[in-house]
Design a protein around this motif. Structure first.
Motif, PDB file in Angstrom:
ATOM      1  N   THR A 163      -2.333   5.379   3.710  1.00  0.00           N
ATOM      2  CA  THR A 163      -3.525   4.552   3.535  1.00  0.00           C
ATOM      3  C   THR A 163      -3.676   3.572   4.696  1.00  0.00           C
ATOM      4  O   THR A 163      -2.929   3.631   5.675  1.00  0.00           O
ATOM      5  CB  THR A 163      -3.480   3.813   2.201  1.00  0.00           C
ATOM      6  N   THR A 177       3.847  -3.993   3.254  1.00  0.00           N
ATOM      7  CA  THR A 177       4.826  -3.125   2.627  1.00  0.00           C
ATOM      8  C   THR A 177       4.171  -1.779   2.343  1.00  0.00           C
ATOM      9  O   THR A 177       3.130  -1.725   1.677  1.00  0.00           O
ATOM     10  CB  THR A 177       5.358  -3.726   1.323  1.00  0.00           C
ATOM     11  N   VAL A 178       4.782  -0.721   2.865  1.00  0.00           N
ATOM     12  CA  VAL A 178       4.236   0.622   2.691  1.00  0.00           C
ATOM     13  C   VAL A 178       5.221   1.431   1.855  1.00  0.00           C
ATOM     14  O   VAL A 178       6.366   1.635   2.250  1.00  0.00           O
ATOM     15  CB  VAL A 178       4.003   1.303   4.046  1.00  0.00           C
ATOM     16  N   SER A 179       4.771   1.874   0.707  1.00  0.00           N
ATOM     17  CA  SER A 179       5.635   2.641  -0.175  1.00  0.00           C
ATOM     18  C   SER A 179       5.448   4.140   0.078  1.00  0.00           C
ATOM     19  O   SER A 179       4.358   4.594   0.433  1.00  0.00           O
ATOM     20  CB  SER A 179       5.331   2.315  -1.629  1.00  0.00           C
ATOM     21  N   SER A 180       6.497   4.889  -0.132  1.00  0.00           N
ATOM     22  CA  SER A 180       6.441   6.334   0.111  1.00  0.00           C
ATOM     23  C   SER A 180       5.987   7.087  -1.117  1.00  0.00           C
ATOM     24  O   SER A 180       5.889   6.541  -2.205  1.00  0.00           O
ATOM     25  CB  SER A 180       7.822   6.832   0.546  1.00  0.00           C
ATOM     26  N   THR A 194       6.620  -0.990   7.392  1.00  0.00           N
ATOM     27  CA  THR A 194       6.901  -2.152   6.552  1.00  0.00           C
ATOM     28  C   THR A 194       7.568  -3.249   7.368  1.00  0.00           C
ATOM     29  O   THR A 194       8.591  -3.021   8.021  1.00  0.00           O
ATOM     30  CB  THR A 194       7.808  -1.752   5.382  1.00  0.00           C
ATOM     31  N   VAL A 242       0.836  -1.191   0.000  1.00  0.00           N
ATOM     32  CA  VAL A 242       0.000   0.000   0.000  1.00  0.00           C
ATOM     33  C   VAL A 242       0.875   1.246   0.000  1.00  0.00           C
ATOM     34  O   VAL A 242       2.065   1.175   0.278  1.00  0.00           O
ATOM     35  CB  VAL A 242      -0.945   0.040   1.227  1.00  0.00           C
ATOM     36  N   GLN A 243       0.248   2.372  -0.286  1.00  0.00           N
ATOM     37  CA  GLN A 243       0.967   3.645  -0.242  1.00  0.00           C
ATOM     38  C   GLN A 243       0.891   4.251   1.153  1.00  0.00           C
ATOM     39  O   GLN A 243      -0.050   3.999   1.915  1.00  0.00           O
ATOM     40  CB  GLN A 243       0.381   4.612  -1.267  1.00  0.00           C
ATOM     41  N   ALA A 244       1.860   5.069   1.458  1.00  0.00           N
ATOM     42  CA  ALA A 244       1.870   5.772   2.739  1.00  0.00           C
ATOM     43  C   ALA A 244       0.590   6.588   2.893  1.00  0.00           C
ATOM     44  O   ALA A 244       0.085   7.171   1.915  1.00  0.00           O
ATOM     45  CB  ALA A 244       3.089   6.668   2.835  1.00  0.00           C
ATOM     46  N   LYS A 256       2.910   4.266   7.438  1.00  0.00           N
ATOM     47  CA  LYS A 256       4.175   4.908   7.097  1.00  0.00           C
ATOM     48  C   LYS A 256       5.131   3.876   6.531  1.00  0.00           C
ATOM     49  O   LYS A 256       5.013   2.683   6.843  1.00  0.00           O
ATOM     50  CB  LYS A 256       4.787   5.527   8.353  1.00  0.00           C
ATOM     51  N   PRO A 257       6.095   4.299   5.753  1.00  0.00           N
ATOM     52  CA  PRO A 257       7.083   3.329   5.232  1.00  0.00           C
ATOM     53  C   PRO A 257       7.763   2.536   6.339  1.00  0.00           C
ATOM     54  O   PRO A 257       8.087   1.351   6.145  1.00  0.00           O
ATOM     55  CB  PRO A 257       8.067   4.228   4.483  1.00  0.00           C
TER      56      PRO A 257
END
Length: 121
Positions: free
Chosen positions: A15, A118-121, A88, A11-13, A84-85
């Protein structure tokens, strides 16, 4: 006891994700349950815990105010908001033989296989 964690993903940061943990062999309504996580190269760390009746939940400082642990008869949930990233990690659910347990890993005897977040920035 056979715990199964699910709900992870990429997911994105900013969310949200909701993780679930079930004991496939029986209900764990009488047991304290916790979520831990382990990032690459780091120790497994406590995230949140909930006693057998719910209430009296505890959170690590890093997730306080963003994550919420809850439970029903068969499942324990971890609602993760404002990700947040640095969140992760592989997230593990764990249950204790006892109705109440603290944040230490040794307090939990049964562990699931983990689910990747996994959180992407």
């Amino acid at each position: 006891v056979q715990l199964q964690a699910s709900g992870g993903g990429l997911v994105q940061a900013g969310t949200s994700l909701k993780l679930s943990c079930r004991d496939s062999r029986r209900t764990f309504s009488n047991n304290a349950v916790a979520w831990f996580r382990q990032a690459p190269g780091k120790e497994r760390e406590f995230v949140a815990s909930i006693p057998w009746r719910g209430g009296n939940t505890h959170y690590s400082e890093s997730v306080e105010g963003r994550f919420t642990i809850s439970r029903d008869l068969n499942t324990v949930y971890l609602q993760m908001n404002s990700l947040k990233p640095e969140d992760t990690a592989v997230y593990y659910c764990a249950s204790s033989r006892f109705s109440y347990a603290d944040s230490s890993r040794s307090s939990y005897q049964y562990w699931g296989q983990g689910t990747q977040v996994t959180v992407s920035s």
